[in-house]
Design a protein around this motif. Structure first.
Motif, PDB file in Angstrom:
ATOM      1  N   VAL A  64       0.829  -1.209   0.000  1.00  0.00           N
ATOM      2  CA  VAL A  64       0.000   0.000   0.000  1.00  0.00           C
ATOM      3  C   VAL A  64       0.863   1.259   0.000  1.00  0.00           C
ATOM      4  N   ILE A  65       1.987   1.220  -0.706  1.00  0.00           N
ATOM      5  CA  ILE A  65       2.948   2.323  -0.667  1.00  0.00           C
ATOM      6  C   ILE A  65       2.312   3.652  -1.104  1.00  0.00           C
ATOM      7  N   ASP A  66       1.663   3.660  -2.256  1.00  0.00           N
ATOM      8  CA  ASP A  66       1.099   4.915  -2.785  1.00  0.00           C
ATOM      9  C   ASP A  66       0.034   5.490  -1.852  1.00  0.00           C
ATOM     10  N   ASP A  67      -0.836   4.616  -1.352  1.00  0.00           N
ATOM     11  CA  ASP A  67      -1.898   5.068  -0.459  1.00  0.00           C
ATOM     12  C   ASP A  67      -1.320   5.583   0.862  1.00  0.00           C
ATOM     13  N   ILE A  68      -0.311   4.895   1.378  1.00  0.00           N
ATOM     14  CA  ILE A  68       0.313   5.312   2.645  1.00  0.00           C
ATOM     15  C   ILE A  68       0.977   6.672   2.485  1.00  0.00           C
ATOM     16  N   MET A  69       1.653   6.886   1.363  1.00  0.00           N
ATOM     17  CA  MET A  69       2.329   8.170   1.142  1.00  0.00           C
ATOM     18  C   MET A  69       1.309   9.314   1.124  1.00  0.00           C
ATOM     19  N   ASP A  70       0.172   9.093   0.472  1.00  0.00           N
ATOM     20  CA  ASP A  70      -0.883  10.108   0.455  1.00  0.00           C
ATOM     21  C   ASP A  70      -1.457  10.325   1.857  1.00  0.00           C
ATOM     22  N   PHE A  71      -1.679   9.219   2.578  1.00  0.00           N
ATOM     23  CA  PHE A  71      -2.250   9.288   3.915  1.00  0.00           C
ATOM     24  C   PHE A  71      -1.331  10.052   4.876  1.00  0.00           C
ATOM     25  N   ILE A  72      -0.024   9.779   4.788  1.00  0.00           N
ATOM     26  CA  ILE A  72       0.944  10.461   5.660  1.00  0.00           C
ATOM     27  C   ILE A  72       0.928  11.963   5.390  1.00  0.00           C
ATOM     28  N   ALA A  73       0.879  12.333   4.116  1.00  0.00           N
ATOM     29  CA  ALA A  73       0.903  13.752   3.765  1.00  0.00           C
ATOM     30  C   ALA A  73      -0.403  14.455   4.158  1.00  0.00           C
ATOM     31  N   GLU A  74      -1.540  13.811   3.933  1.00  0.00           N
ATOM     32  CA  GLU A  74      -2.821  14.472   4.159  1.00  0.00           C
ATOM     33  C   GLU A  74      -3.298  14.380   5.606  1.00  0.00           C
ATOM     34  N   GLU A  75      -3.294  13.181   6.158  1.00  0.00           N
ATOM     35  CA  GLU A  75      -3.891  12.975   7.478  1.00  0.00           C
ATOM     36  C   GLU A  75      -2.926  13.266   8.629  1.00  0.00           C
ATOM     37  N   LEU A  76      -1.650  12.934   8.464  1.00  0.00           N
ATOM     38  CA  LEU A  76      -0.698  13.135   9.554  1.00  0.00           C
ATOM     39  C   LEU A  76      -0.080  14.527   9.537  1.00  0.00           C
ATOM     40  N   GLY A  77      -0.266  15.261   8.455  1.00  0.00           N
ATOM     41  CA  GLY A  77       0.220  16.622   8.393  1.00  0.00           C
ATOM     42  C   GLY A  77       1.711  16.756   8.145  1.00  0.00           C
ATOM     43  N   ILE A  78       2.329  15.721   7.608  1.00  0.00           N
ATOM     44  CA  ILE A  78       3.757  15.784   7.282  1.00  0.00           C
ATOM     45  C   ILE A  78       3.886  16.263   5.839  1.00  0.00           C
ATOM     46  N   ASP A  79       4.805  17.175   5.600  1.00  0.00           N
ATOM     47  CA  ASP A  79       5.014  17.732   4.271  1.00  0.00           C
ATOM     48  C   ASP A  79       5.312  16.611   3.265  1.00  0.00           C
ATOM     49  N   ALA A  80       4.653  16.631   2.128  1.00  0.00           N
ATOM     50  CA  ALA A  80       4.816  15.575   1.121  1.00  0.00           C
ATOM     51  C   ALA A  80       6.245  15.489   0.599  1.00  0.00           C
ATOM     52  N   ASP A  81       7.001  16.584   0.672  1.00  0.00           N
ATOM     53  CA  ASP A  81       8.394  16.559   0.218  1.00  0.00           C
ATOM     54  C   ASP A  81       9.281  15.734   1.138  1.00  0.00           C
ATOM     55  N   LEU A  82       8.852  15.533   2.392  1.00  0.00           N
ATOM     56  CA  LEU A  82       9.635  14.752   3.344  1.00  0.00           C
ATOM     57  C   LEU A  82       9.369  13.252   3.238  1.00  0.00           C
ATOM     58  N   VAL A  83       8.305  12.863   2.519  1.00  0.00           N
ATOM     59  CA  VAL A  83       7.945  11.454   2.382  1.00  0.00           C
ATOM     60  C   VAL A  83       8.583  10.918   1.103  1.00  0.00           C
ATOM     61  N   VAL A  84       9.446   9.902   1.250  1.00  0.00           N
ATOM     62  CA  VAL A  84      10.214   9.384   0.122  1.00  0.00           C
ATOM     63  C   VAL A  84       9.890   7.911  -0.108  1.00  0.00           C
ATOM     64  N   ASP A  85       9.652   7.541  -1.355  1.00  0.00           N
ATOM     65  CA  ASP A  85       9.440   6.154  -1.741  1.00  0.00           C
ATOM     66  C   ASP A  85      10.800   5.532  -2.048  1.00  0.00           C
ATOM     67  N   VAL A  86      11.210   4.560  -1.232  1.00  0.00           N
ATOM     68  CA  VAL A  86      12.528   3.937  -1.443  1.00  0.00           C
ATOM     69  C   VAL A  86      12.427   2.640  -2.218  1.00  0.00           C
ATOM     70  N   GLY A  87      11.218   2.263  -2.636  1.00  0.00           N
ATOM     71  CA  GLY A  87      11.048   1.057  -3.455  1.00  0.00           C
ATOM     72  C   GLY A  87      11.166  -0.206  -2.640  1.00  0.00           C
ATOM     73  N   ASP A  88      11.767  -1.231  -3.246  1.00  0.00           N
ATOM     74  CA  ASP A  88      11.912  -2.526  -2.562  1.00  0.00           C
ATOM     75  C   ASP A  88      13.058  -2.467  -1.565  1.00  0.00           C
ATOM     76  N   ILE A  89      12.796  -2.981  -0.360  1.00  0.00           N
ATOM     77  CA  ILE A  89      13.792  -3.016   0.706  1.00  0.00           C
ATOM     78  C   ILE A  89      14.187  -4.468   0.937  1.00  0.00           C
ATOM     79  N   LYS A  90      15.465  -4.734   0.884  1.00  0.00           N
ATOM     80  CA  LYS A  90      15.976  -6.079   1.154  1.00  0.00           C
ATOM     81  C   LYS A  90      16.415  -6.132   2.599  1.00  0.00           C
ATOM     82  N   ASP A  91      15.835  -7.053   3.363  1.00  0.00           N
ATOM     83  CA  ASP A  91      16.221  -7.161   4.789  1.00  0.00           C
ATOM     84  C   ASP A  91      17.286  -8.188   5.002  1.00  0.00           C
TER      85      ASP A  91
END
Length: 105
Positions: A78-105
Motif C-alpha cells: 500500500v505504498i502509494d496510499d500510505i504516502m498520500d495518507f501520511i501527507a494528508e492525514e498526519l500533516g507531514i510535508d509531502a516533500d519529506l515522504v520518500v518512496d525507497v522502493g523494494d527493501i531487502k532485509d
C-alpha cells in the motif's frame, strides 16, 4: 495534532542524521507473492508510532504493528496510499515522504 507525541518534550529526540526529518516508505517481500510496507522515520517528525500504526490498520483494513525503534510494518503493498495518507492525514510535508522502493532485509 492527534498523532504527535504528547507530554513533556524530550531532549533525546534530536536527530543525529544530516538529512534531518525524512519519512521513508518501502516494501519488502514476506512470502512468495505477499508484501509488507515498511515506514521508517516517523519519529523524526515527532509522531507517536503506536497511534500511527493503529490509524494505518484502520484506514487500510489490514494488520499494522510497530516493529522497531522507528519502524512500522503494514501488511500489504500500500505504498502509494500510505504516502498520500501520511501527507494528508498526519500533516507531514509531502516533500519529506520518500518512496525507497523494494527493501531487502
Amino acid at each position: 495534532n492527534f498523532f504527535s507525541s504528547g507530554g513533556a518534550t524530550t531532549k533525546a529526540v534530536v536527530s543525529t542524521q544530516s538529512t534531518g526529518k525524512q519519512v521513508s516508505v518501502g516494501r519488502s517481500m514476506r512470502a512468495r507473492k505477499k508484501y509488507v510496507t515498511l515506514i521508517r522515520g516517523l519519529k523524526t517528525c515527532d509522531m507517536n508510532l503506536k497511534k500511527c500504526s493503529k490509524a494505518f490498520g484502520q484506514k487500510f483494513a489490514c494488520g499494522s504493528s510497530v516493529t522497531g525503534d522507528d519502524e512500522i510494518t503494514v501488511q500489504g503493498d500500500v505504498i502509494d496510499d500510505i504516502m498520500d495518507f501520511i501527507a494528508e492525514e498526519l500533516g507531514i510535508d509531502a516533500d519529506l515522504v520518500v518512496d525507497v522502493g523494494d527493501i531487502k532485509d
